[in-house]
Scaffold this active site. Structure first.
Site, PDB file in Angstrom:
ATOM      1  CB  CYS A   1     -28.744  13.009 110.257  1.00 23.79           C
ATOM      2  SG  CYS A   1     -29.629  13.518 111.385  1.00 23.79           S
TER       3      CYS A   1
ATOM      4  CG  ASN B   1     -35.408  13.853 111.514  1.00 26.95           C
ATOM      5  OD1 ASN B   1     -36.376  13.580 110.714  1.00 26.95           O
ATOM      6  ND2 ASN B   1     -35.511  12.929 112.793  1.00 26.95           N
TER       7      ASN B   1
ATOM      8  CB  CYS C   1     -33.843   8.302 113.941  1.00 31.34           C
ATOM      9  SG  CYS C   1     -32.424   7.778 112.709  1.00 31.34           S
TER      10      CYS C   1
END
Length: 285
Positions: free
Chosen positions: A77, A79, A230
């Protein structure tokens, strides 16, 4: 005494996270799949797009584990990686002048601030993107006749070069989307995520190239649904556009929640830069 666990709430462009720091000691009740789902419930728990859990690592400043709201693991991920880095520099006792190394399921990735930490602008290494060949069979899901570009940046993405009709104000957050746009994204995003071509499911992006250095994107995250932004999706979209000659140089990818930038040279790691900020802290029981 009732057992409790301290947590931190952070977000990158509205893509929000609960972070639990277990590097020193695991506190509170065990993080079972059902407990993660409860914590992710925005009415009964804390609410998040992803849960970030930090543990000790002999190879880096921290080991990062990532969970979706449905309790499943996420390999990567972007972020969330920036959120973990900000926490380690501001609350986790790591020298903010020092480049961070974080151990993820996608490998060891570097993080560095871009300017004062108070501004929250952080660059993260995202690894080398891969482009799996899409089988030329009816199994690969098309949306309005468009076939996806498949990209893996530590987690899987299906990138479509089309956007929904009646998009409303792009960059105004998910709340600015029309009901028709939400319905379109939900219908097609969910169908692609759960398509039999992807046994482990996939993230999905619907995108429009606005200029050689700008892309507008909407994301349906695996195990979560529609999100404001995202990081890995931005990298997947930008690298697909760069590889196909649709963009050049550093690419800005705009989501409903805001904009990040991606730079990449074929065969090398991609780098993602964007803002992340601390929201609040608390304890759950």
């Amino acid at each position: 005494m009732v057992s409790s666990t301290p947590f931190f709430k952070l977000n990158g462009l509205g893509n929000d996270f609960v972070l639990i720091d277990h590097r020193r000691k695991a506190l509170g009740p065990a993080l079972t799949k059902s407990r993660i789902r409860h914590l992710g419930d925005r009415k009964r728990g804390v609410g998040f797009d992803q849960l970030l859990v930090l543990e000790k690592s002999p190879r880096a400043q921290a080991r990062l584990h990532i969970y979706n709201t449905d309790g499943t693991r996420a390999e990567m991920c972007g972020n969330g990686l920036r959120a973990a880095a900000l926490h380690l520099w501001t609350e986790g006792g790591v020298d903010p002048r020092r480049e961070l190394l974080i151990h993820t399921d996608a490998g060891l990735l570097r993080c560095r601030p871009r300017g004062p930490l108070s501004k929250g602008m952080i660059e993260t290494e995202m690894g080398i993107p891969h482009f799996p060949s899409a089988p030329r069979t009816p199994w690969v899901p098309t949306v309005l006749g468009a076939r996806p570009v498949l990209v893996n940046v530590g987690n899987p993405h299906a990138v479509y070069w089309l956007t929904p009709p009646q998009v409303g104000v792009h960059g105004g957050g998910l709340a600015a989307l029309t009901a028709a746009t939400r319905a379109w994204l939900t219908r097609h995003g969910s169908a692609v995520e759960n398509h039999r071509a992807f046994p482990r499911r996939t993230n999905v992006e619907f995108d429009r190239v606005r200029s050689p250095n700008r892309i507008d994107a909407y994301v349906w995250e695996r195990g979560v649904g529609l999100t404001e932004a995202c990081g890995t999706g931005a990298v997947a979209v930008a690298c697909a556009a760069l590889r196909e000659g649709l963009c050049s140089g550093t690419v800005s990818v705009g989501f409903p929640g805001g904009t990040v930038s991606v730079r990449w040279q074929p065969g090398e790691s991609a780098f993602l830069t964007g803002k992340v900020e601390f929201s609040f802290s608390g304890r759950f029981y």
